[in-house]
Design an enzyme around this catalytic site. Structure first.
Site, mmCIF file in Angstrom:
data_model
loop_
_atom_site.group_PDB
_atom_site.id
_atom_site.type_symbol
_atom_site.label_atom_id
_atom_site.label_comp_id
_atom_site.label_asym_id
_atom_site.label_seq_id
_atom_site.Cartn_x
_atom_site.Cartn_y
_atom_site.Cartn_z
ATOM 1 N N LYS A 1 -19.145 33.516 8.922
ATOM 2 C CA LYS A 1 -19.838 33.128 10.163
ATOM 3 C C LYS A 1 -20.175 34.318 11.065
ATOM 4 C CE LYS A 1 -18.375 28.307 10.559
ATOM 5 N NZ LYS A 1 -17.804 27.275 11.430
ATOM 6 N N ASP B 174 -22.351 24.100 15.487
ATOM 7 C CA ASP B 174 -21.011 23.499 15.682
ATOM 8 C C ASP B 174 -20.880 22.944 17.100
ATOM 9 O OD1 ASP B 174 -19.939 23.898 13.156
ATOM 10 O OD2 ASP B 174 -19.090 25.850 13.647
HETATM 11 P P1 NDP Z 1 -9.861 29.585 13.743
HETATM 12 O O1 NDP Z 1 -8.910 30.012 12.675
HETATM 13 O O2 NDP Z 1 -10.954 30.496 14.180
HETATM 14 O O3 NDP Z 1 -9.026 29.190 15.080
HETATM 15 C C1 NDP Z 1 -7.851 28.409 14.981
HETATM 16 C C2 NDP Z 1 -7.351 28.082 16.374
HETATM 17 O O4 NDP Z 1 -6.239 27.189 16.248
HETATM 18 C C3 NDP Z 1 -6.860 29.297 17.165
HETATM 19 O O5 NDP Z 1 -7.103 29.101 18.541
HETATM 20 C C4 NDP Z 1 -5.350 29.272 16.874
HETATM 21 O O6 NDP Z 1 -4.580 29.901 17.875
HETATM 22 C C5 NDP Z 1 -5.099 27.790 16.915
HETATM 23 N N1 NDP Z 1 -3.888 27.364 16.195
HETATM 24 C C6 NDP Z 1 -3.733 27.276 14.844
HETATM 25 N N2 NDP Z 1 -2.495 26.836 14.556
HETATM 26 C C7 NDP Z 1 -1.861 26.654 15.732
HETATM 27 C C8 NDP Z 1 -0.561 26.206 16.105
HETATM 28 N N3 NDP Z 1 0.338 25.856 15.179
HETATM 29 N N4 NDP Z 1 -0.236 26.120 17.424
HETATM 30 C C9 NDP Z 1 -1.148 26.464 18.372
HETATM 31 N N5 NDP Z 1 -2.409 26.910 18.087
HETATM 32 C C10 NDP Z 1 -2.757 26.989 16.782
HETATM 33 O O7 NDP Z 1 -10.452 28.193 13.225
HETATM 34 P P2 NDP Z 1 -11.817 27.466 13.696
HETATM 35 O O8 NDP Z 1 -11.961 27.638 15.166
HETATM 36 O O9 NDP Z 1 -12.918 27.859 12.819
HETATM 37 O O10 NDP Z 1 -11.475 25.944 13.377
HETATM 38 C C11 NDP Z 1 -10.513 25.216 14.126
HETATM 39 C C12 NDP Z 1 -10.536 23.769 13.663
HETATM 40 O O11 NDP Z 1 -11.784 23.182 14.007
HETATM 41 C C13 NDP Z 1 -10.390 23.624 12.135
HETATM 42 O O12 NDP Z 1 -9.376 22.695 11.866
HETATM 43 C C14 NDP Z 1 -11.717 23.096 11.656
HETATM 44 O O13 NDP Z 1 -11.547 22.117 10.642
HETATM 45 C C15 NDP Z 1 -12.275 22.444 12.920
HETATM 46 N N6 NDP Z 1 -13.719 22.491 12.942
HETATM 47 C C16 NDP Z 1 -14.382 21.322 12.983
HETATM 48 C C17 NDP Z 1 -15.749 21.288 12.990
HETATM 49 C C18 NDP Z 1 -16.421 19.956 12.997
HETATM 50 O O14 NDP Z 1 -17.649 19.931 12.828
HETATM 51 N N7 NDP Z 1 -15.700 18.858 13.199
HETATM 52 C C19 NDP Z 1 -16.577 22.505 12.977
HETATM 53 C C20 NDP Z 1 -15.789 23.720 12.949
HETATM 54 C C21 NDP Z 1 -14.408 23.692 12.918
HETATM 55 P P3 NDP Z 1 -4.295 31.495 17.831
HETATM 56 O O15 NDP Z 1 -5.510 32.173 18.411
HETATM 57 O O16 NDP Z 1 -3.091 31.643 18.683
HETATM 58 O O17 NDP Z 1 -4.047 31.849 16.402
#
Ligand code: NDP
Length: 288
Positions: free
Chosen positions: A69, A105
């Site tokens: 991306k 998105d």
């Molecule tokens: P990223 O890996 O870029 O970001 C993940 C985020 O989740 C970060 O803010 C991370 O925090 C946080 N996180 C993960 N695990 C934990 C935890 N155990 N406790 C607290 N915070 C946590 O992923 P994306 O942003 O690309 O995707 C996030 C979600 O969105 C995915 O599950 C994906 O399936 C969904 N999504 C859905 C879409 C849709 O069309 N419905 C489109 C795109 C994504 P930290 O920064 O601290 O690591």
């Protein structure tokens, strides 16, 4: 007879678990479009060649999913304004011989939200600061939200997103460090989970939130598409909130991509039914 179909598709790694091809091809079939969507496994080292190949074969456009991306941007000719601010692209469109990067998105999220609430002047609490959260925050701010509280586990990413919203949009934003049993700030109208908490197989994971601070009248949206009825969605529904699941966001971002490629506004219910079918959430497939 026309045996030459317009081509679209997706570049990602790994691609096998991505159900987008099913919902997009269902829409193409439903609308009698002679278009195809090809789900391609593309390693980072091969991305440049894949983009050149798509041009050589006359593709109308493609989606980029993880891990491309951000890195796809260097292979494009230009960016749409919101993709430029977000700094990430999930949809690429061939326009007048140029590859233009879009980010659908956040737009998909906004299209799901608009029918259930007026965005103007809203105060938003956003959990997460990754790619999905960036897209959602920027589009919410561009759509008229007044203030966004970014709650994230790691401070640098959360602070960076709050700073981005303040610098590049008309909204204000602040970073709030994620404390145990985090309360939803008073005055919040929209709550969004854009973390990966609740995504299969981690279906029992929950946000660490003081659930008593969810109020009837709040709109609560979860980006997690699978399973769509997350712990957050179920808890918010029981608290009298209006809820939006991640399947709507997923369907909408796909429908917006099809509109950008073909100009056709497709029937989203067909796409949602097909997704529910392939994800095992409903028993019958579309009868097309
Ligand atoms: P990223 O890996 O870029 O970001 C993940 C985020 O989740 C970060 O803010 C991370 O925090 C946080 N996180 C993960 N695990 C934990 C935890 N155990 N406790 C607290 N915070 C946590 O992923 P994306 O942003 O690309 O995707 C996030 C979600 O969105 C995915 O599950 C994906 O399936 C969904 N999504 C859905 C879409 C849709 O069309 N419905 C489109 C795109 C994504 P930290 O920064 O601290 O690591």
């Amino acid at each position: 007879m026309n045996f030459l179909h317009a081509l679209t598709g997706s570049f990602s790694q790994s691609a096998a678990g991505n159900p987008t091809v099913a919902m997009i091809e269902a829409a193409y079939r439903h609308h009698g479009l002679e278009w195809r969507y090809v789900n391609c496994e593309v390693a980072p080292i091969d991305l440049a060649a894949a983009v050149r190949g798509a041009r050589a074969m006359g593709w109308a456009g493609f989606n980029c999913s993880l891990p491309h991306k951000l890195t796809v941007i260097e292979h494009l000719d230009g960016l749409a304004p919101s993709a430029e601010i977000i700094g990430a692209v999930n949809t690429v469109v061939m326009r007048d011989g140029l590859w233009i990067g879009e980010n659908t998105d956040g737009q998909g999220f906004i299209e799901a939200l608009r029918p259930v609430c007026d965005l103007e002047g809203q105060r938003v609490t956003l959990f997460g600061a990754g790619g999905a959260a960036r897209a959602v925050a920027v589009e919410l701010a561009l759509a008229g939200a007044a203030h966004i509280t970014v709650v994230n586990r790691s401070r640098p990413r959360g602070q960076e997103l709050a700073d981005l919203v303040c610098a590049k949009t008309g909204a204000t934003a602040e970073y709030a460090h994620w404390l145990p049993a985090m309360p939803i700030p008073a005055g919040t109208g929209i709550v969004v989970n854009a973390t990966s908490i609740g995504l299969a197989p981690g279906v029992d994971e929950q946000l660490d939130v003081d659930w008593a601070t969810l109020r009837p009248g709040m709109v609560v949206a979860d980006a997690i598409p699978n399973p769509p009825r997350t712990h957050l969605i179920r808890t918010a529904e029981a608290a009298g909130c209006t809820v939006l699941d991640g399947l709507d966001m997923l369907v909408n971002q796909g429908a917006i991509a099809i509109r950008l490629w073909s100009g056709v506004d497709v029937d989203r219910s067909v796409m949602r039914r097909e997704l529910e079918h392939v994800l095992g959430l409903r028993e019958t497939a579309n009868t097309l």
